[in-house]
Design a protein around this motif. Structure first.
Motif, PDB file in Angstrom:
ATOM      1  N   LYS A  61      -1.618  14.864  -2.447  1.00 16.59           N
ATOM      2  CA  LYS A  61      -1.403  13.437  -2.182  1.00 16.59           C
ATOM      3  C   LYS A  61      -1.834  12.595  -3.370  1.00 16.59           C
ATOM      4  N   LYS A  62      -2.993  12.937  -3.944  1.00 18.85           N
ATOM      5  CA  LYS A  62      -3.489  12.198  -5.110  1.00 18.85           C
ATOM      6  C   LYS A  62      -2.525  12.338  -6.279  1.00 18.85           C
ATOM      7  N   GLU A  63      -2.036  13.556  -6.475  1.00 12.02           N
ATOM      8  CA  GLU A  63      -1.106  13.813  -7.581  1.00 12.02           C
ATOM      9  C   GLU A  63       0.198  13.035  -7.388  1.00 12.02           C
ATOM     10  N   ARG A  64       0.709  13.034  -6.171  1.00 12.07           N
ATOM     11  CA  ARG A  64       1.944  12.289  -5.883  1.00 12.07           C
ATOM     12  C   ARG A  64       1.727  10.791  -6.090  1.00 12.07           C
ATOM     13  N   ALA A  65       0.575  10.287  -5.626  1.00 13.93           N
ATOM     14  CA  ALA A  65       0.278   8.863  -5.789  1.00 13.93           C
ATOM     15  C   ALA A  65       0.183   8.508  -7.273  1.00 13.93           C
ATOM     16  N   LEU A  66      -0.442   9.385  -8.054  1.00 19.43           N
ATOM     17  CA  LEU A  66      -0.561   9.144  -9.487  1.00 19.43           C
ATOM     18  C   LEU A  66       0.814   9.136 -10.159  1.00 19.43           C
ATOM     19  N   LYS A  67       1.657  10.096  -9.806  1.00 24.36           N
ATOM     20  CA  LYS A  67       3.010  10.142 -10.369  1.00 24.36           C
ATOM     21  C   LYS A  67       3.804   8.907  -9.971  1.00 24.36           C
ATOM     22  N   PHE A  68       3.660   8.474  -8.713  1.00 20.45           N
ATOM     23  CA  PHE A  68       4.356   7.277  -8.253  1.00 20.45           C
ATOM     24  C   PHE A  68       3.892   6.055  -9.029  1.00 20.45           C
ATOM     25  N   GLN A  69       2.594   5.947  -9.234  1.00 24.13           N
ATOM     26  CA  GLN A  69       2.038   4.819  -9.985  1.00 24.13           C
ATOM     27  C   GLN A  69       2.555   4.837 -11.430  1.00 24.13           C
ATOM     28  N   GLN A  70       2.628   6.002 -12.031  1.00 25.13           N
ATOM     29  CA  GLN A  70       3.140   6.102 -13.407  1.00 25.13           C
ATOM     30  C   GLN A  70       4.608   5.677 -13.465  1.00 25.13           C
ATOM     31  N   ARG A  71       5.386   6.108 -12.458  1.00 24.68           N
ATOM     32  CA  ARG A  71       6.790   5.701 -12.426  1.00 24.68           C
ATOM     33  C   ARG A  71       6.917   4.193 -12.266  1.00 24.68           C
ATOM     34  N   GLN A  72       6.077   3.611 -11.408  1.00 25.85           N
ATOM     35  CA  GLN A  72       6.108   2.163 -11.196  1.00 25.85           C
ATOM     36  C   GLN A  72       5.762   1.423 -12.491  1.00 25.85           C
TER      37      GLN A  72
END
Length: 140
Positions: A61-72
């Motif tokens: 979940k943390k990894e997905r959130a981090l990737k999402f934040q980077q994409r944003q």
């Protein structure tokens, strides 16, 4: 008895044993499928040390959130760059329009000048023609 040698018994024929047969359609009486036994356990291909460590759900979940934040952030940066480019293009276009209007106004003023009797002033018209020739010489 010569005939007995030509007749081979099923045990003496090559590949007559179903366990050593080459063909898959010959089923062995004691195979796993017919007896209901499970096949032996096979290890997955990634269990050889490449991906032996399995991440927990929280880590995923943390990894997905981090990737999402980077994409944003990447999207926001790209959007900002596009806005800057559009603003720059708009400003350049406005500047060109301003210059054209200024040039057109000067031309109109020069061409609209008249003498007391209503005749056009040739002096200003000649100046305009001279400017046009000089510009053509510079650009051409």
């Amino acid at each position: 008895m010569g005939n007995a040698k030509n007749l081979k018994t099923p045990q003496s024929r090559p590949h007559s044993n179903p366990q050593t047969s080459k063909f898959k359609h010959n089923k062995v009486a004691g195979s796993n499928k017919s007896s209901g036994q499970k096949p032996p356990f096979k290890r997955p291909p990634h269990a050889h040390g490449k991906r032996a460590f399995v991440k927990s759900k929280e880590d995923l979940k943390k990894e997905r959130a981090l990737k999402f934040q980077q994409r944003q952030e990447a999207r926001a940066q790209k959007q900002k760059e596009l806005e800057e480019e559009r603003a720059k293009a708009k400003q350049e276009k406005e500047e060109k329009v301003r210059q054209y209007k200024k040039k057109r106004l000067e031309r109109t003023k020069a061409l609209s000048k008249r003498t007391q009797r209503g005749q056009p002033l040739m002096k200003d018209r000649m100046q305009l023609l001279l400017k046009q020739i000089q510009e053509m010489k510079r650009n051409g």
